[in-house]
Design a protein around this motif. Structure first.
Motif, short mmCIF file in Angstrom:
data_model
loop_
_atom_site.label_atom_id
_atom_site.label_comp_id
_atom_site.label_asym_id
_atom_site.label_seq_id
_atom_site.Cartn_x
_atom_site.Cartn_y
_atom_site.Cartn_z
N ARG A 183 0.83 -1.21 0.00
CA ARG A 183 0.00 0.00 0.00
C ARG A 183 0.86 1.26 0.00
NH1 ARG A 183 -4.30 -1.57 -2.41
NH2 ARG A 183 -5.96 -2.42 -1.13
N LEU A 184 1.95 1.22 0.78
CA LEU A 184 2.83 2.39 0.85
C LEU A 184 3.47 2.63 -0.52
CD1 LEU A 184 4.05 4.55 2.72
CD2 LEU A 184 5.93 2.98 3.18
N TYR A 185 3.92 1.55 -1.13
CA TYR A 185 4.53 1.68 -2.46
C TYR A 185 3.53 2.28 -3.45
CZ TYR A 185 6.15 0.54 -7.09
OH TYR A 185 6.50 0.64 -8.40
N GLN A 186 2.31 1.71 -3.46
CA GLN A 186 1.31 2.18 -4.42
C GLN A 186 1.02 3.68 -4.26
OE1 GLN A 186 -1.67 -0.99 -3.27
NE2 GLN A 186 -2.18 -0.73 -5.42
N ILE A 187 0.84 4.08 -3.01
CA ILE A 187 0.40 5.45 -2.78
C ILE A 187 1.54 6.45 -3.01
CG2 ILE A 187 0.68 5.82 -0.25
CD1 ILE A 187 -2.51 6.44 -2.22
N LEU A 188 2.76 6.07 -2.63
CA LEU A 188 3.88 6.99 -2.87
C LEU A 188 4.17 7.09 -4.36
CD1 LEU A 188 6.33 6.10 0.06
CD2 LEU A 188 4.84 8.09 -0.14
N HIS A 189 4.06 5.96 -5.05
CA HIS A 189 4.24 5.96 -6.51
C HIS A 189 3.21 6.91 -7.14
CE1 HIS A 189 4.29 4.61 -10.66
NE2 HIS A 189 5.37 3.89 -10.42
N ALA A 190 1.96 6.78 -6.68
CA ALA A 190 0.88 7.62 -7.23
C ALA A 190 1.14 9.09 -6.94
CB ALA A 190 -0.46 7.19 -6.63
N LEU A 214 10.81 3.78 0.26
CA LEU A 214 11.27 5.11 -0.19
C LEU A 214 12.53 4.98 -1.04
CD1 LEU A 214 9.20 6.23 1.86
CD2 LEU A 214 10.96 7.73 2.73
N GLU A 215 13.46 4.17 -0.54
CA GLU A 215 14.74 3.99 -1.25
C GLU A 215 14.49 3.35 -2.62
OE1 GLU A 215 17.62 1.84 1.28
OE2 GLU A 215 18.32 0.95 -0.60
N GLY A 216 13.58 2.37 -2.66
CA GLY A 216 13.28 1.69 -3.92
C GLY A 216 12.64 2.64 -4.92
N LEU A 217 11.78 3.53 -4.43
CA LEU A 217 11.09 4.45 -5.34
C LEU A 217 12.07 5.44 -5.97
CD1 LEU A 217 7.80 4.96 -3.38
CD2 LEU A 217 7.94 4.37 -5.80
N GLN A 218 13.12 5.74 -5.22
CA GLN A 218 14.10 6.69 -5.77
C GLN A 218 14.73 6.13 -7.05
OE1 GLN A 218 17.53 7.63 -3.38
NE2 GLN A 218 17.45 9.77 -4.00
N PHE A 231 12.17 6.78 -9.69
CA PHE A 231 11.98 8.23 -9.93
C PHE A 231 13.30 8.92 -9.62
CE2 PHE A 231 7.80 6.54 -9.00
CZ PHE A 231 6.93 7.23 -9.83
N PRO A 232 14.27 8.83 -10.56
CA PRO A 232 15.62 9.32 -10.25
C PRO A 232 15.69 10.80 -9.90
CG PRO A 232 15.57 8.08 -12.33
CD PRO A 232 14.16 8.27 -11.92
N ASP A 233 14.68 11.57 -10.27
CA ASP A 233 14.72 13.01 -9.92
C ASP A 233 14.26 13.26 -8.48
OD1 ASP A 233 15.55 13.56 -12.42
OD2 ASP A 233 13.54 14.02 -13.21
N THR A 234 13.88 12.19 -7.81
CA THR A 234 13.36 12.34 -6.45
C THR A 234 14.49 12.29 -5.42
OG1 THR A 234 11.27 11.36 -7.08
CG2 THR A 234 11.80 11.28 -4.75
N ALA A 235 14.47 13.24 -4.51
CA ALA A 235 15.44 13.22 -3.41
C ALA A 235 14.82 12.46 -2.23
CB ALA A 235 15.76 14.64 -2.99
N VAL A 236 15.64 11.78 -1.46
CA VAL A 236 15.14 11.11 -0.26
C VAL A 236 15.92 11.64 0.94
CG1 VAL A 236 14.86 8.90 0.94
CG2 VAL A 236 14.50 9.01 -1.52
N THR A 237 15.20 12.09 1.95
CA THR A 237 15.86 12.55 3.18
C THR A 237 15.36 11.70 4.35
OG1 THR A 237 15.97 14.82 2.38
CG2 THR A 237 16.19 14.51 4.76
N THR A 238 16.27 11.06 5.05
CA THR A 238 15.91 10.36 6.28
C THR A 238 16.52 11.16 7.43
OG1 THR A 238 16.01 8.28 5.08
CG2 THR A 238 15.92 8.12 7.48
N ILE A 239 15.68 11.88 8.13
CA ILE A 239 16.18 12.73 9.21
C ILE A 239 16.69 11.86 10.35
CG2 ILE A 239 15.54 14.56 10.85
CD1 ILE A 239 13.14 15.11 8.88
N ASN A 240 17.89 12.18 10.83
CA ASN A 240 18.45 11.39 11.92
C ASN A 240 18.48 12.25 13.19
OD1 ASN A 240 19.87 9.75 13.62
ND2 ASN A 240 21.41 9.17 12.10
N TYR A 241 17.73 11.79 14.20
CA TYR A 241 17.67 12.56 15.45
C TYR A 241 18.82 12.20 16.40
CZ TYR A 241 12.89 13.10 13.69
OH TYR A 241 11.79 13.34 12.91
N GLY A 242 19.63 11.23 16.01
CA GLY A 242 20.77 10.85 16.84
C GLY A 242 20.39 9.98 18.02
N GLN A 243 19.12 9.62 18.14
CA GLN A 243 18.65 8.69 19.17
C GLN A 243 17.34 8.09 18.65
OE1 GLN A 243 15.66 9.84 20.64
NE2 GLN A 243 15.83 11.86 19.74
#
Ligand SMILES: Cc1ncc(COP(=O)(O)O)c(C=O)c1O
Length: 421
Positions: free
Chosen positions: A99-106, A131-135, A138-150
Motif C-alpha cells: 500500500r505504501l509503495y502504491q500510494i507513494l508511486h501515485a 522510499l529507497e526503492g522508489l528513488q 523516480f531518479p529526480d526524487t530526493a530522499v531525506t531520512t532525518i536522523n535525530y541521533g537517538q
C-alpha cells in the motif's frame, strides 16, 4: 511498593476485564507481544471453519455475490467508526508495504508535491526501503531520512524545519515501532499543508492502540496493518485511507482488474474506478478479510477511548515498577515518559536484552513463560494490549526480570539471535 496483590486488585477493578475471555490463551504463558502479532479472538476458528466449509465448500463461486463482494465494504464501514473517516475513503487488502509503495508511486507520478521523500530514523525499515526503492524508479526524487541521533523521540523542530526547507511527501509512523513515540498528527499535517507537502501516515502501531480522528487531524493519507492491536491474524489485510478529493488525482501503478470501474464487464481496456477502489489490484484475500472482522468488532465494542485509558494506566504501572525494581539492575526505559507522546508499548533497554528475552521465554517450574520481543540493539519491547493484558502480567514480568538479572540466569542463554525475535 508494588506487589502482586495490588496488581490483582487493579485487574479486579478493570472495566474492560471481561474482554480477556474473548481471546485464546495458553496455560502458563504471559503474552506481551500484541504490538507485533495480536492474539486470536476465540470466535475466529469456528467462524472460519463455517465460512470455509459452507461458503467455499458448498456455495463455491456463488459466494461472491452472496457473501464475499460485500465484505470489503463492511470492513471499511466498521473501520470508519474507529478512525472517524468516511467509509468510501477506506479500502482493505495487500500489505502495508504494498500500500505504501502504491500510494507513494501515485503521489510522485501526480507531481502534486515536490519530488522529495522525507522520513526519519524512527520509521519502520519497510517504509524506508520503499522510499529507497522508489528513488530508483523516480531518479529526480530526493530522499531525506532525518536522523535525530537517538531512537526515543522525534525532534519536532528538526522535522518541521526539514519540511519547510525542502517540501515534499512526508512518510512517518504515527507510533514508532521501537520506542512507541507518538507524533502530534494534526500539527504535522497542518505544517505540511502550509509548506506544499503532504503526510502519509503509517498507523500500524497506532490503530487500536490510540484514538485516531483522521478528519479532525486533517489527515490526507494513512495506511497500516491489522495484525497488531486489531488482532487480525498473521498477514491480515492492510488498510488504506485516502481523502476523497485526492481519489481522481492518484493513479494506481498496478492496474489490476479489481481496480477497474466495473471488473465484471471484462473490458479489455482499463478504466480506473472513480473511488478509492482504484487502488485494488487482484482478487481480494477473502479468508483473511473474514478473519480480521472479529478483531475489529472487539475493539469497537471495548471503545478506543476506554482502551487508551487502560493502556495509559498499565503503562504508568509498568514504568513505576521498572523505576523501582529494574532501574537499579541496569535496565532503563527507552520510550517517552510522557503518556501524551507514547503509544501502547514500552521498550526496556539492557546490555543483555537478548539473553533476558530468552530467559523470559523459557520460564521455569515456578514461573510462566513470558513472551515480549526483542529489537536491536538491546531493547526488550513490552506490548500492552488492554483487551487482554492484565496488571498481574506486568507485575510478573518485572518480578521475573529481577530474578533473571539478579541470579544471572540470562547467562545460561546463547547470544545468537533467531530469525524472528
Ligand atoms: C510501522 C510498521 N509499518 C509496516 C510494517 C510492515 O507491514 P507489512 O508487513 O504489512 O508490509 C510494520 C511491521 O511490523 C510496522 O511496524
Amino acid at each position: 511498593m508494588i506487589d502482586l496483590k495490588a496488581a490483582q486488585q487493579l485487574d479486579q477493578q478493570d472495566p474492560l476485564r471481561s474482554f480477556r475471555a474473548r481471546f485464546v490463551h495458553e496455560e502458563n504463558e504471559i503474552y506481551l507481544d500484541g504490538n507485533s502479532l495480536g492474539k486470536l479472538p476465540k470466535e475466529v476458528p469456528d467462524q472460519m471453519t463455517e465460512n470455509i466449509s459452507t461458503q467455499w465448500g458448498k456455495q463455491l463461486i456463488r459466494s461472491w455475490n452472496q457473501n464475499w463482494l460485500a465484505l470489503p465494504k463492511r470492513l471499511s464501514k466498521k473501520y470508519s467508526q474507529l478512525l472517524a473517516a468516511d467509509p468510501d475513503e477506506l479500502i482493505f487488502g495487500e500489505s502495508t508495504s504494498v500500500r505504501l509503495y502504491q500510494i507513494l508511486h501515485a503521489l510522485l507520478s501526480s507531481h502534486q508535491s515536490p519530488p522529495h521523500l522525507i522520513s526519519d530514523n524512527l520509521n519502520f525499515p519497510t517504509d524506508l526501503y520503499v522510499l529507497e526503492g522508489l528513488q530508483k524508479q523516480f531518479p529526480d526524487t530526493a530522499v531525506t531520512t532525518i536522523n535525530y541521533g537517538q531512537e526515543i523521540e522525534a525532534d519536532l523542530n528538526k522535522l518541521l524545519r526539514a519540511i519547510e526547507q525542502q517540501p515534499g511527501i512526508v512518510c512517518l509512523s504515527l507510533v514508532t515501532f521501537k520506542s512507541a513515540y507518538f507524533y502530534p498528527m494534526k500539527k504535522i499535517n497542518q505544517w505540511a499543508a502550509k509548506h506544499n507537502s503532504i503526510v502519509v501516515w503509517d498507523l500500524s502501531h497506532a490503530v487500536g492502540a490510540v484514538p485516531i480522528d483522521l478528519e479532525a487531524s486533517e489527515t490526507k493519507i494513512a495506511l497500516g496493518c491489522t495484525y497488531k492491536y486489531m488482532n487480525g491474524g498473521p498477514g491480515s489485510p492492510a488498510f488504506l485511507y485516502v481523502k476523497k478529493e485526492l481519489h481522481p488525482k492518484l493513479d494506481n501503478p498496478i492496474q489490476g482488474w479489481f481496480g477497474h470501474e466495473s471488473p465484471f464487464d471484462f473490458d479489455p481496456k482499463y478504466k480506473a474506478s472513480p473511488g478509492l477502489e482504484r487502488f485494488n489490484n487482484g482478487t481480494p484475500p477473502i479468508l483473511s478479510m473474514q478473519a480480521v472482522e472479529a478483531g475489529i468488532d472487539l475493539v469497537l465494542q471495548a471503545g478506543i477511548e476506554n482502551l487508551r485509558a487502560k493502556s495509559i494506566q498499565q503503562s504508568e504501572f509498568l514504568l513505576g515498577a521498572i523505576k523501582e525494581v529494574l532501574a537499579p539492575l541496569g535496565c532503563s526505559v527507552h520510550s517517552p515518559l510522557d503518556s501524551k507522546t507514547r503509544g501502547s508499548h514500552i521498550a526496556i533497554s539492557h546490555s543483555h536484552a537478548w539473553q533476558i528475552c530468552q530467559a523470559l521465554l523459557a520460564g521455569d517450574q515456578k514461573t510462566p513463560r513470558i513472551i515480549p520481543d526483542f529489537r536491536p540493539p538491546n531493547f526488550i519491547r513490552i506490548g500492552i494490549t488492554p483487551l487482554y493484558t492484565r496488571f498481574e502480567d506486568l507485575w510478573l514480568l518485572v518480578n521475573r526480570i529481577q530474578t533473571i538479572v539478579n541470579s544471572k540466569i540470562y547467562l545460561q542463554f546463547d547470544e545468537t539471535k533467531q530469525d524472528v525475535t
